[in-house]
Write an enzyme that holds these catalytic residues in place. Structure first.
Site, PDB file in Angstrom:
ATOM      1  N   SER A 178       0.813  -1.258  -0.017  1.00  0.00           N
ATOM      2  CA  SER A 178      -0.522  -0.183   0.376  1.00  0.00           C
ATOM      3  C   SER A 178       0.915   1.277   0.467  1.00  0.00           C
ATOM      4  CB  SER A 178      -1.014  -0.178   1.130  1.00  0.00           C
ATOM      5  OG  SER A 178      -1.657  -1.326   0.921  1.00  0.00           O
ATOM      6  N   GLU A 179       1.894   1.211   0.463  1.00  0.00           N
ATOM      7  CA  GLU A 179       2.659   2.164   0.968  1.00  0.00           C
ATOM      8  C   GLU A 179       4.548   1.803   1.054  1.00  0.00           C
ATOM      9  OE1 GLU A 179      -0.879   5.083   1.135  1.00  0.00           O
ATOM     10  OE2 GLU A 179      -0.269   3.077   2.810  1.00  0.00           O
ATOM     11  N   THR A 180       5.341   2.729   0.123  1.00  0.00           N
ATOM     12  CA  THR A 180       6.903   2.498   1.062  1.00  0.00           C
ATOM     13  C   THR A 180       7.346   3.989   0.971  1.00  0.00           C
ATOM     14  OG1 THR A 180       7.148   0.648  -0.787  1.00  0.00           O
ATOM     15  CG2 THR A 180       9.398   2.005   0.047  1.00  0.00           C
TER      16      THR A 180
ATOM     17  N   HIS B 286       0.825   3.839   8.818  1.00  0.00           N
ATOM     18  CA  HIS B 286       1.418   1.790   9.201  1.00  0.00           C
ATOM     19  C   HIS B 286       2.790   1.964   8.440  1.00  0.00           C
ATOM     20  CE1 HIS B 286       0.623   1.305   4.981  1.00  0.00           C
ATOM     21  NE2 HIS B 286       1.430   0.257   5.066  1.00  0.00           N
TER      22      HIS B 286
END
Length: 276
Positions: A44-46, A73
């Site tokens: 979903s994200e880095t 997160h």
């Protein structure tokens, strides 16, 4: 070659929570390279960190298809990654949404403090379009928790359902919802079912990021805390528990804290490094 660490956030179980990539030194990376790394990883994200000296970092967050101003997160994951190398303590993350302090304790549990939040009403036409994209009806909603736009670093639409069954049965029009969210600068929808006054189950569609659903969403959790306080549904020193990811087979646990005299919202959780 870019070294990307992988973590599961809001869990101590590698099979649970929400996966995030962490790049501890992105000083030499271009925007295009960061987006490419995030897309290749597919989480979903880095989070991409640039050291600023001491325990301060500039942090940017990329989903597979876009940069987002703030991600909870990936913040938790990045803070734990830093603490594993430099020890627990206080960190400062400079994000596009603003300054986000993060504290990591001896057990490597991280607590982020959001930027100042705000909450806005939703007009009827926008509500109807969101419900249509979700294939929900007005009858599915919990009338005691009215729809609102909520922000605590990223913007979300909070929609509360009256039943756990409705929350579990999520099948939406990906393109239609993405179009709606883009028009309203939304990162996710925070879909909520209230189990009790302090315990909630949540789900977060994330089509604008190229992801059907986010398994554990710290930015939305912070926005939701602000939402409950704005509505008078949470006390000035409330502690809330959010369960997320159960319907995806990737359970996570998010703790939200409100403090009297401070408009900001604190979100806490664990993170575990992935090695496989």
């Amino acid at each position: 070659m870019t070294t990307v660490l992988r973590y599961a956030a809001f869990t101590t179980d590698p099979s649970g929570g929400n996966k995030a990539g962490v790049v501890l030194d992105a000083t030499e990376l271009t925007d295009d390279r960061m987006l490419a790394v995030a897309a290749e990883l597919g989480y979903s994200e880095t989070a991409f960190l640039t050291p600023l000296g001491g325990r301060d970092y500039r942090v940017r967050y990329f989903a597979p298809t876009m940069e987002v101003p703030f991600c909870g997160h990936a913040t938790i994951a990045a803070a734990v990654a830093v603490a594993e190398q430099t020890g627990p303590g206080d960190l400062v993350f400079e994000t596009k949404a603003g300054t986000v302090p993060v504290a990591v304790d001896e057990e490597l549990r991280a607590t982020l403090t959001s930027v100042e939040p705000h909450v806005q009403e939703v007009d009827q036409a926008d509500l109807q379009e969101a419900l249509a994209a979700l294939d929900w009806s007005a009858a599915d909603l919990d009338q005691s928790l009215p729809p609102r736009f909520a922000y605590a670093g990223a913007r979300h639409l909070v929609l509360a359902t009256a039943t756990r069954e409705r929350l579990a049965d999520l099948s939406y029009d990906f393109d239609r919802l993405a179009t709606f969210m883009t028009a309203h600068d939304l990162i996710t929808l925070q879909l909520v079912w209230r189990e009790s006054a302090a315990v909630f189950h949540v789900r977060d569609p994330f089509p604008v990021g190229g992801v059907v659903e986010d398994p554990a969403t710290g930015a939305a959790a912070a926005a939701f805390g602000a939402y409950l306080r704005e509505l008078g549904q949470a006390g000035p020193d409330a502690r809330l528990t959010l369960h997320q990811g159960e319907d995806l087979g990737s359970p996570g646990l998010l703790h939200v804290e409100l403090r009297s005299g401070d408009p900001r919202v604190r979100v806490s959780g664990a993170a575990v490094r992935l090695t496989d």
